[in-house]
Design an enzyme around this catalytic site. Structure first.
Site, PDB file in Angstrom:
ATOM      1  N   ASP A 107       3.222   7.047  -6.423  1.00 28.29           N
ATOM      2  CA  ASP A 107       2.918   7.512  -7.767  1.00 28.29           C
ATOM      3  C   ASP A 107       4.197   7.522  -8.618  1.00 28.29           C
ATOM      4  O   ASP A 107       4.826   6.474  -8.776  1.00 28.29           O
ATOM      5  CB  ASP A 107       2.251   8.901  -7.659  1.00 28.29           C
ATOM      6  CG  ASP A 107       1.676   9.408  -8.959  1.00 28.29           C
ATOM      7  OD1 ASP A 107       2.390  10.158  -9.639  1.00 28.29           O
ATOM      8  OD2 ASP A 107       0.524   9.065  -9.288  1.00 28.29           O
ATOM      9  N   HIS A 272      -5.976   8.783  -3.221  1.00 27.14           N
ATOM     10  CA  HIS A 272      -4.670   8.588  -3.860  1.00 27.14           C
ATOM     11  C   HIS A 272      -3.543   9.223  -3.053  1.00 27.14           C
ATOM     12  O   HIS A 272      -2.442   8.665  -2.982  1.00 27.14           O
ATOM     13  CB  HIS A 272      -4.711   9.198  -5.265  1.00 27.14           C
ATOM     14  CG  HIS A 272      -3.432   9.102  -6.024  1.00 27.14           C
ATOM     15  ND1 HIS A 272      -2.875   7.900  -6.410  1.00 27.14           N
ATOM     16  CD2 HIS A 272      -2.579  10.068  -6.469  1.00 27.14           C
ATOM     17  CE1 HIS A 272      -1.745   8.120  -7.069  1.00 27.14           C
ATOM     18  NE2 HIS A 272      -1.544   9.428  -7.116  1.00 27.14           N
TER      19      HIS A 272
END
Length: 298
Positions: A107, A272
């Site tokens: 991320d 994620h």
């Protein structure tokens, strides 16, 4: 007491004028630095780090502006540029005795890792990105109502003041929202770790917003300059990524290939927070990456 990575030593390392990073260090062997994402801290790597430490020196810092690392005020638009944050990581590794090292980021940490790879190609031996696109490509694929999935990107891109006020007024709800909707397996983030993430974010609203604001400004400028100059990632690169392209209408592998000639792009079905949801798979992918020959290797 806040959770820690078991068996790792914790150090506070100066990396720039007035900025020190909190870092967990463990294992022995060739070095790899693991950079966390949003809305997390270095703790997101706790399982993967313990696995890799069996045969590598593993360094897990909190990025500047996050966790227990310093949070300098943004004064000129560059304090949270990924170029600045990448320089922090190079300085951290050097202070710990490593002139060259592998780098993996998730991320926000992946954006820092990519910038480090572009700015310091002789330093980064291997690079892994977990579940993002390079900054310039990220903005270019956001269109119409499908861009609503990235509403936080637009909120934190606004001028200083309102975003910080809105998020600080309900920080646990804001940051907790992403922990909830981005996880396919909520059990992967136990209550004590979730609480540590929320505590850290609550104390870092201005710097987290500054990090995101930079990605709508100076980071785009740096990426665009590299694209126009033909600057690419020279080291072996592995990308683990959910299939965001099918929802937003882009070919992620093609976008990454433009930046990374030596690329392995691996679509995954994990959530994620894959380093926490599928740590064995992520550790294996990183080991596979580290086994690849770097440019100029004999």
């Amino acid at each position: 007491m806040a959770p820690v990575i078991t068996g790792f030593d914790y150090r506070r390392v100066p990396v720039a004028d007035g900025v020190s990073l909190n870092a967990a260090v463990g294992g022995t062997g060739t070095p790899i630095v693991l950079l966390h994402g949003f809305p997390q801290t270095h703790l997101m790597w706790r399982h993967v780090a313990a696995d890799l430490a069996a045969d590598h020196t593993v360094i897990c810092p909190d990025l500047r502006g996050y966790g227990a690392s310093d949070k300098p005020a943004e004064t000129d638009g560059t304090a949270y540029a990924k170029r600045t944050m990448a320089a922090d990581i190079v300085a951290l590794a050097r202070a710990l005795g490593h002139e060259r090292f592998a780098l993996a980021g998730h991320d926000r940490g992946a954006l820092v890792a990519v910038r480090a790879g572009l700015d310091h190609p002789g330093t980064i031996t291997h690079l892994a990105s977990l579940d993002v696109l390079p900054t310039l490509d990220m903005w270019e694929v956001m269109h119409g109502v499908t861009a609503a999935v990235g509403f936080h990107l637009y909120l934190m891109a606004q001028p200083p003041g309102l975003p910080e006020q809105m998020i600080a007024a309900s920080s646990d709800a804001f940051f907790g929202y992403f922990l909830d909707i981005w996880a396919k397996d909520p059990r992967a983030i136990p209550a004590e770790v979730r609480a540590a993430y929320l505590d850290a974010c609550r104390a870092a609203v201005p710097s987290i917003v500054a990090d995101y604001r930079a990605s709508a400004g100076v980071d785009v400028d740096h990426d665009r300059a590299d694209r126009e100059a033909g600057n690419r990632l020279r080291m072996p690169v592995t990308v683990l990524q959910q299939d965001w392209g099918s929802a937003l209408g882009f070919d992620a592998a093609a976008l990454w290939s433009a930046w990374a000639p030596d690329l392995r792009h691996v679509p995954v079905t994990f959530g994620h927070f894959m380093a926490e949801e599928a740590p064995a798979d992520v550790a294996k992918a990183l080991r596979d990456l580290l086994s690849r020959r770097t440019a100029g290797a004999r």
